[in-house]
Scaffold this motif. Structure first.
Motif, short mmCIF file in Angstrom:
data_model
loop_
_atom_site.label_atom_id
_atom_site.label_comp_id
_atom_site.label_asym_id
_atom_site.label_seq_id
_atom_site.Cartn_x
_atom_site.Cartn_y
_atom_site.Cartn_z
N ALA A 147 -32.15 24.01 38.74
CA ALA A 147 -33.42 24.19 39.46
C ALA A 147 -34.57 23.60 38.67
CB ALA A 147 -33.68 25.68 39.71
N GLY A 148 -35.71 23.43 39.35
CA GLY A 148 -36.93 22.97 38.69
C GLY A 148 -37.96 22.53 39.71
N VAL A 171 -28.38 29.07 34.39
CA VAL A 171 -29.15 28.11 35.18
C VAL A 171 -29.67 27.03 34.25
CG1 VAL A 171 -31.22 27.78 36.61
CG2 VAL A 171 -29.84 29.87 36.87
N TYR A 172 -29.54 25.78 34.65
CA TYR A 172 -30.18 24.69 33.92
C TYR A 172 -31.50 24.36 34.63
CZ TYR A 172 -31.62 19.95 33.00
OH TYR A 172 -32.40 18.87 32.74
N HIS A 173 -32.61 24.35 33.88
CA HIS A 173 -33.93 24.05 34.45
C HIS A 173 -34.39 22.68 33.98
CE1 HIS A 173 -38.14 24.36 35.56
NE2 HIS A 173 -37.88 25.47 36.23
N TYR A 174 -34.67 21.78 34.94
CA TYR A 174 -35.00 20.40 34.58
C TYR A 174 -36.50 20.14 34.45
CZ TYR A 174 -34.75 20.20 39.75
OH TYR A 174 -34.86 20.46 41.09
N GLY A 175 -37.28 21.21 34.40
CA GLY A 175 -38.70 21.04 34.08
C GLY A 175 -39.62 21.03 35.28
N ASP A 176 -40.91 20.76 35.00
CA ASP A 176 -41.99 21.00 35.94
C ASP A 176 -42.01 22.47 36.35
OD1 ASP A 176 -42.66 18.36 35.66
OD2 ASP A 176 -42.29 17.77 37.73
N TYR A 177 -42.03 23.30 35.29
CA TYR A 177 -42.06 24.76 35.45
C TYR A 177 -43.45 25.19 35.92
CZ TYR A 177 -40.88 29.61 34.21
OH TYR A 177 -40.60 30.95 34.23
N ILE A 178 -44.48 24.52 35.37
CA ILE A 178 -45.84 24.67 35.88
C ILE A 178 -46.33 23.29 36.29
CG2 ILE A 178 -46.49 26.71 34.52
CD1 ILE A 178 -47.98 24.62 32.64
N TYR A 179 -47.40 23.25 37.06
CA TYR A 179 -48.14 22.00 37.29
C TYR A 179 -49.53 22.20 36.71
CZ TYR A 179 -44.40 19.93 39.99
OH TYR A 179 -43.19 19.39 40.33
N ILE A 349 -24.50 15.59 31.45
CA ILE A 349 -25.79 15.18 30.90
C ILE A 349 -26.86 15.78 31.78
CG2 ILE A 349 -27.26 13.24 30.24
CD1 ILE A 349 -24.73 11.57 29.88
N ALA A 350 -27.51 16.82 31.25
CA ALA A 350 -28.50 17.58 32.02
C ALA A 350 -29.87 17.09 31.57
CB ALA A 350 -28.33 19.07 31.78
N GLN A 351 -30.59 16.43 32.46
CA GLN A 351 -31.82 15.77 32.03
C GLN A 351 -32.85 15.79 33.17
OE1 GLN A 351 -32.24 11.82 32.60
NE2 GLN A 351 -31.22 12.47 34.47
N GLN A 352 -33.87 14.96 33.09
CA GLN A 352 -35.03 15.15 33.97
C GLN A 352 -35.18 14.08 35.05
OE1 GLN A 352 -35.47 15.17 30.40
NE2 GLN A 352 -35.03 17.36 30.48
N VAL A 353 -35.18 12.82 34.67
CA VAL A 353 -35.56 11.76 35.63
C VAL A 353 -34.36 10.91 36.02
CG1 VAL A 353 -37.99 11.68 34.96
CG2 VAL A 353 -36.32 10.26 33.73
#
Ligand SMILES: [Fe+2]
Length: 503
Positions: A147-148, A171-179, A349-353
């Motif tokens: 999630a993210g 849970v793996y969180h891929y970021g953008d937890y806040i804006y 590979i758990a990452q963002q973009v």
């Protein structure tokens, strides 16, 4: 299963206190565990437990006095806390926004545990965590969530309420937890405060997000592996560069230091992730027996600035520069070492973009359009990493950032070498549609792409030694509470064969 009861059991009325503790209770203007509890970074013998004392979450210092406050914690093997297996005391310090991080160790592998805190006579709601199986064990199944991207202003966090009810290991969180933005108008729910700049600003934004009861439910239900992307600091920042604000690298690092401190304070992460100046050791790994190795990447902190002044564009020469990189040289070497070891059934590979280099043409433009903020803007390193996947046939890449669900294949030259699953967003970009306006064009221009969906939600992954399944869980809406969840699609990959099958 955690029940809703836990989250309304706030306030002194729910707490039966001993006389000595009642006196301390007078300290609180409101119950101090207003931001919930969380656990993270599980290992075979423990995990981190987290909370923050903040009786008035949006006030400076969360409504806490500028003094340290002792706190206690307990780990139990049962939800009723009849069987306490570990306990201890700690101190919540004003320097760290009265956050509490405890690295619990000495627990049994592959077990469920319950945890809670106490401070000044108040007891926190309890959370549930789970240790990982022993490194050399042979687990036959793993189920976890992904999630993210949770823009508070775009919608409700209903997806988290559903995620809390799933039976997951983590849970793996891929970021953008806040804006980081100031208030939008109109917004489903508005940000408090302007564009984030100072440590106090970032803290208050985390406090606003973490006041959400759906988000709290998900944290209380599962341990998280937390990473960050750009919005925890500033839209599309890259290493020391913040092009949105036209500031020098020296100036940007000051802001990043504030953002990283607030991130640490609000995340259930280990001491190893304690910020040093304007830096954090974010990339790290975990192992689920011999079933899966997970490498959590940092694709922001060390990257060179986006090529061609960023955006969605045809490639300029910088895209092919051997000096351009999205992960650091050390991080790349670490990842390659882990892939080469290849001693688990799956390499994750758990990452963002996005790692696929998609042709993002939405019309009949003359050339391929790239998302230059993704791996597509860093083609030499992208190719190098993909080449190291060849022959493994067990690599799965998990990604966020796009606010769209995708399933596709990654290629080394013309051979598929891995599957990439891109999770949508919890709320960012609002309700969405099953098929976005650009969907048909993307599918036509990108044969490696097998699936697009543009609703909000999360992923669950069902992993066995021989098969990987990713479930795309979507909501019918996030603009109002109570969105209905459904499983939109499941894609499977057999170990040994980088191909996707719609189940
Ligand atoms: Fe996002």
């Amino acid at each position: 299963m955690l029940t809703r009861r836990l989250f309304v059991a706030s306030g002194a009325a729910a707490f039966v206190a001993a006389p000595a503790i009642v006196r301390a209770q007078a300290k609180w203007r409101a119950q101090p565990f207003s931001l919930g509890v969380a656990s993270g970074d599980p290992s075979p013998d423990g995990f981190v437990i987290w909370t923050r004392l903040a009786p008035v979450p949006l006030d400076a210092h969360g409504g806490m006095p500028i003094e340290s406050m002792p706190a206690a914690w307990e780990i139990a093997s049962d939800e009723g806390f009849r069987s306490i297996v570990a306990r201890g005391s700690t101190v919540a310090r004003p320097e760290l926004a009265h956050s509490i991080h405890v690295e619990v160790a000495g627990l049994k592998p592959d077990r469920r545990y319950f945890y809670r805190f106490e401070a000044g006579g108040e007891r926190s709601p309890h959370g549930r965590a789970r240790t990982l199986p022993l490194t050399m064990s042979r687990p036959q199944r793993l189920r976890f969530g992904v999630a993210g991207c949770q823009d508070y202003q775009s919608g409700y966090f209903t997806a988290y309420r559903h995620l809390a009810a799933e039976d997951l290991e983590f849970v793996y969180h891929y970021g953008d937890y806040i804006y980081e933005y100031g208030p939008d108008n109109p917004a489903v729910r508005q940000h408090t405060g302007d564009l984030l700049m100072s440590l106090g600003d970032y803290r208050r934004r985390y406090a606003q997000y973490k006041s959400d009861s759906d988000l709290q439910a998900a944290h209380a239900a599962h341990p998280f592996f937390m990473t960050f992307d750009d919005h925890e600091v500033r839209n599309n920042w890259a290493g020391d560069f913040d092009d949105d604000d036209h500031v020098t690298q020296k100036v940007f690092r000051r802001r990043r230091q504030a953002a990283f401190q607030a991130w640490y304070e609000h995340m259930p992460v280990r001491r190893r992730q304690f910020p040093v100046g304007s830096a954090i050791q974010l990339y790290r790994g975990a192992r689920f027996g011999n079933l899966a190795r997970l490498d959590f990447l940092d694709t922001r902190q060390f990257r060179t600035n986006q090529p061609c002044s960023d955006g969605y564009k045809t490639a300029c020469a910088e895209v092919y520069s051997p000096r351009a990189h999205i992960v650091s040289a050390d991080e790349e070497a670490w990842l390659i070492r882990n892939l080469r070891r290849n001693d688990t059934h799956w390499n994750v590979i758990a990452q963002q973009v996005m790692m696929m280099s998609l042709d993002c043409r939405k019309d009949a433009a003359p050339g391929k359009i790239l998302n230059l903020d993704s791996w597509a803007g860093y083609e030499v390193q992208r190719k190098r990493v993909l080449a190291r996947m060849r022959g493994l046939n067990n690599v799965v890449v998990l990604t966020g950032d796009e606010h769209t669900n995708y399933a596709g294949l990654l290629h080394d030259r013309d051979q598929p070498v891995a599957a990439e699953f891109v999770g949508t967003s919890i709320s960012s970009d609002g309700d969405g549609d099953d098929m976005p306006s650009f969907g048909a064009g993307y599918l036509a221009n990108n044969p490696q792409l097998k699936f697009i969906n543009n609703q909000r939600g999360y992923l669950t992954c069902d992993v066995t030694p021989d098969e990987w399944r990713t479930n795309f869980m979507v909501l019918d809406r996030v603009s109002t509470p109570g969105g209905q969840l459904s499983k939109r699609a499941t894609f499977a990959m057999a170990r040994g064969e980088p191909a996707l099958r719609l189940v």
